[in-house]
Design an enzyme around this catalytic site. Structure first.
Site, PDB file in Angstrom:
ATOM      1  N   GLY A 229     -10.562  -6.380  -0.738  1.00 21.49           N
ATOM      2  CA  GLY A 229      -9.511  -6.840   0.173  1.00 21.49           C
ATOM      3  C   GLY A 229      -8.868  -5.675   0.907  1.00 21.49           C
ATOM      4  O   GLY A 229      -8.534  -5.776   2.098  1.00 21.49           O
TER       5      GLY A 229
ATOM      6  N   ASP B 128      -0.866  -5.871  -9.841  1.00 21.98           N
ATOM      7  CA  ASP B 128      -2.221  -5.883 -10.406  1.00 21.98           C
ATOM      8  C   ASP B 128      -2.216  -5.815 -11.932  1.00 21.98           C
ATOM      9  O   ASP B 128      -3.255  -5.998 -12.575  1.00 21.98           O
ATOM     10  CB  ASP B 128      -3.040  -4.709  -9.851  1.00 21.98           C
ATOM     11  CG  ASP B 128      -3.347  -4.891  -8.362  1.00 21.98           C
ATOM     12  OD1 ASP B 128      -3.231  -6.030  -7.869  1.00 21.98           O
ATOM     13  OD2 ASP B 128      -3.689  -3.894  -7.703  1.00 21.98           O
TER      14      ASP B 128
ATOM     15  N   GLN C 208      -1.206  -4.170   1.764  1.00 20.67           N
ATOM     16  CA  GLN C 208      -2.376  -4.350   2.625  1.00 20.67           C
ATOM     17  C   GLN C 208      -1.944  -4.803   4.018  1.00 20.67           C
ATOM     18  O   GLN C 208      -2.465  -4.312   5.023  1.00 20.67           O
ATOM     19  CB  GLN C 208      -3.353  -5.337   1.990  1.00 20.67           C
ATOM     20  CG  GLN C 208      -3.921  -4.781   0.677  1.00 20.67           C
ATOM     21  CD  GLN C 208      -4.977  -5.657   0.058  1.00 20.67           C
ATOM     22  OE1 GLN C 208      -5.223  -6.767   0.509  1.00 20.67           O
ATOM     23  NE2 GLN C 208      -5.599  -5.163  -1.000  1.00 20.67           N
TER      24      GLN C 208
ATOM     25  N   ARG D 196      -9.971  -7.384 -13.106  1.00 19.95           N
ATOM     26  CA  ARG D 196      -8.737  -7.263 -13.905  1.00 19.95           C
ATOM     27  C   ARG D 196      -8.663  -8.345 -14.993  1.00 19.95           C
ATOM     28  O   ARG D 196      -8.049  -8.147 -16.038  1.00 19.95           O
ATOM     29  CB  ARG D 196      -7.500  -7.272 -13.011  1.00 19.95           C
ATOM     30  CG  ARG D 196      -7.563  -6.170 -11.960  1.00 19.95           C
ATOM     31  CD  ARG D 196      -6.273  -5.503 -11.632  1.00 19.95           C
ATOM     32  NE  ARG D 196      -6.477  -4.541 -10.555  1.00 19.95           N
ATOM     33  CZ  ARG D 196      -6.855  -3.273 -10.716  1.00 19.95           C
ATOM     34  NH1 ARG D 196      -7.064  -2.785 -11.919  1.00 19.95           N
ATOM     35  NH2 ARG D 196      -7.019  -2.474  -9.678  1.00 19.95           N
TER      36      ARG D 196
HETATM   37  C1  S3P Z   1      -3.579  -2.741  -2.566  1.00 22.79           C
HETATM   38  C2  S3P Z   1      -2.494  -3.541  -2.469  1.00 22.79           C
HETATM   39  C3  S3P Z   1      -2.252  -4.705  -3.336  1.00 22.79           C
HETATM   40  C4  S3P Z   1      -3.120  -4.699  -4.564  1.00 22.79           C
HETATM   41  C5  S3P Z   1      -4.527  -4.315  -4.273  1.00 22.79           C
HETATM   42  C6  S3P Z   1      -4.599  -2.949  -3.603  1.00 22.79           C
HETATM   43  C7  S3P Z   1      -3.715  -1.610  -1.631  1.00 22.79           C
HETATM   44  O1  S3P Z   1      -2.501  -5.880  -2.580  1.00 22.79           O
HETATM   45  O2  S3P Z   1      -3.089  -5.963  -5.197  1.00 22.79           O
HETATM   46  O3  S3P Z   1      -5.277  -4.265  -5.476  1.00 22.79           O
HETATM   47  O4  S3P Z   1      -4.541  -0.709  -1.881  1.00 22.79           O
HETATM   48  O5  S3P Z   1      -3.002  -1.598  -0.620  1.00 22.79           O
HETATM   49  P1  S3P Z   1      -1.312  -6.518  -1.696  1.00 22.79           P
HETATM   50  O6  S3P Z   1      -0.678  -5.393  -1.026  1.00 22.79           O
HETATM   51  O7  S3P Z   1      -1.908  -7.470  -0.720  1.00 22.79           O
HETATM   52  O8  S3P Z   1      -0.425  -7.190  -2.695  1.00 22.79           O
END
Ligand code: S3P
Length: 454
Positions: free
Chosen positions: A93, A342, A196, A415
């Site tokens: 993601g 996480d 993100q 996880r």
């Molecule tokens: C991440 C942000 C998190 C986290 C993911 C990694 C990142 O997601 O859950 O494993 O590297 O920016 P969200 O920011 O969408 O919650």
């Protein structure tokens, strides 16, 4: 894969490099001028997906997995090349969402896809702010999910010189086209605390006219802000708002990636839960936007000491000493949630062994992670005999019921697999984890590292 109850865990361990930071080293290194050298790079499948995508975008990247060493030959903000094929982010993601922001700033079209899990995760949350900035980003199946297509600004700009500063280097026709079509800076109020989303918008802001800012309801991990600033971007953070100025000159650098606290979390839990254990976890990143697990464990009565606290390139790092502790239940919600998002699966395991009722709320984001972590945790913990109720935005766990071995569905979520490997250390009988190999996403050597402490 089969797991059994364990005796005391003793010894020391060094967890692999931070996943979020490893992704960003590749991305920002590619957009910088000069070489970026990364040590302690995470060789997990997600970060390898980021390397693969940036190679497809014309960036020369050397990866020596035996040394966890990666070298990126940056080509500057305008140096990416149009990929020949669709970019495949695999299960990641972070790759899809951050790369979307970067791709919307390019003068070529591109498209992205990923595995079945990625194709089920919400992308409207980044498409919306990117569209507000003037980008043309579409969901190919019209469902706000991947695959995504990003349509470029005019063809005429595609093969033009790649200027460092558009005003200086475009000729006047190109400049007027560029100005008509380039992204506009926005002040985005994100409905979700998500690094993100924040990072995606800030990265698009590198290519926008005027400044771009993102305000989130609670502060999410700030690695993008810290690292982009180290590369030379003009980025400021006040409260839960981060603001970036466009067209910086980013310069390649050396980065040593801290150990991932999200990976350390499984050993923290194992050390606390298994009687007579004492584990030293070395070189763990303890950035305050990521350390919620430590705060929650302490609230629960955990014996964890931090030693050798140092600063590594703007990120605080420490060695953690974890000793077996009798835990009490706690309440988790509000601003702390993004700092441990996480780690909630493994916190749920801790809560099963704590005295009293633990309530986790404000964590609806768990439903849109690699799996629906609220349902998958509740279902699997119940299978092991725990007293757990899933809610709309979290879990209610009545601790103290003994767990027994069961067949666990990892749902290909790393996880989930690692959390149940820890639960199995305390369960009577044998636990089978189906799809256990998915730990490869963030921690390829997890099982051998766990075994080394037994
Ligand atoms: C991440 C942000 C998190 C986290 C993911 C990694 C990142 O997601 O859950 O494993 O590297 O920016 P969200 O920011 O969408 O919650």
């Amino acid at each position: 894969m089969l797991f059994r109850k364990s005796g005391p865990l003793k010894g020391s361990i060094t967890v692999p490099g931070d996943k979020s930071i490893s992704h960003r080293c590749v991305m920002f290194g590619a957009l910088a001028e000069g070489t970026t050298e990364v040590t302690n790079f995470l060789q997990g499948a997600d970060c390898l997906s980021t390397i693969r995508c940036f190679r497809q975008l014309g960036i020369e990247i050397t990866n020596d997995p035996t040394m966890d060493y990666v070298r990126i030959k940056g080509k500057g903000l305008h140096g990416l090349q149009r990929p020949k094929d669709i970019l495949d982010v695999g299960n990641s993601g972070t790759t899809m969402r951050l790369l979307s922001g970067i791709l919307c700033g390019q003068s070529f079209s591109s498209s992205m896809t990923g595995d079945a899990s990625i194709q089920g995760r919400p992308m409207g949350r980044i498409m919306e702010p990117l569209a507000l900035m003037g980008a043309d980003i579409r969901s190919i199946n019209n469902n706000n999910r991947a695959p995504l297509a990003i349509n470029s600004r005019p063809e005429q700009l595609r093969n033009s010189e790649r200027p460092y500063s558009s005003e200086q280097l475009y000729n006047s026709d190109q400049l007027s086209l560029f100005k008509q079509h380039r992204l506009k800076g926005i002040h985005y109020k994100s409905p979700v605390a998500s690094a993100q989303i924040k990072s995606c918008v800030l990265l698009a802001g590198l290519y926008a006219e005027g400044e771009t800012s993102v305000t989130e309801p609670s502060l999410s991990r700030n690695h993008t802000e810290l690292m982009l600033s180290e590369f030379g971007a003009n980025i400021t953070s006040v409260g839960t708002t981060a603001t970036i100025q466009p067209y910086p000159k980013l310069t390649g650098r050396k980065i040593h990636v801290p150990g991932d606290i999200s990976s350390a979390a499984y050993f923290i839990a194992a050390g606390l839960l298994v009687p007579n254990s004492e584990i030293l976890i070395k070189n763990v990143g303890i950035n305050p936007t990521r350390d919620g697990i430590l705060r929650v464990c302490r609230q629960m009565g955990a014996d964890i000491t931090l030693e050798n606290i140092i600063d590594q390139g703007g990120e605080p790092v420490a060695d953690l000493v974890v000793r077996h502790s009798e835990l009490t239940a706690t309440q988790i919600g509000g601003d702390i949630i993004p700092t441990l998002i996480d780690e909630i699966p493994v916190i749920a395991v801790l809560a099963c062994f704590a005295k009293g009722t633990t309530v986790i709320r404000d964590a609806a984001e768990l439903k849109v992670k690699e799996s629906n972590r609220i349902d998958v945790m509740a279902g699997n913990l119940r299978r092991m005999g725990a007293d757990v109720t899933p809610t709309e935005d979290g879990l209610i766990i009545h601790g103290g019921k003994p767990l027994h071995g069961a067949s666990i569905e990892s749902k290909a979520d790393h996880r989930i697999a690692m959390s149940f490997a820890i639960a199995s250390l305390l369960a009577e009988g044998e636990t089978e984890i189906i799809g256990a190999e998915c730990v490869d996403i963030s921690y390829p050597k997890f099982y051998s590292d766990l075994k080394s402490l037994a």
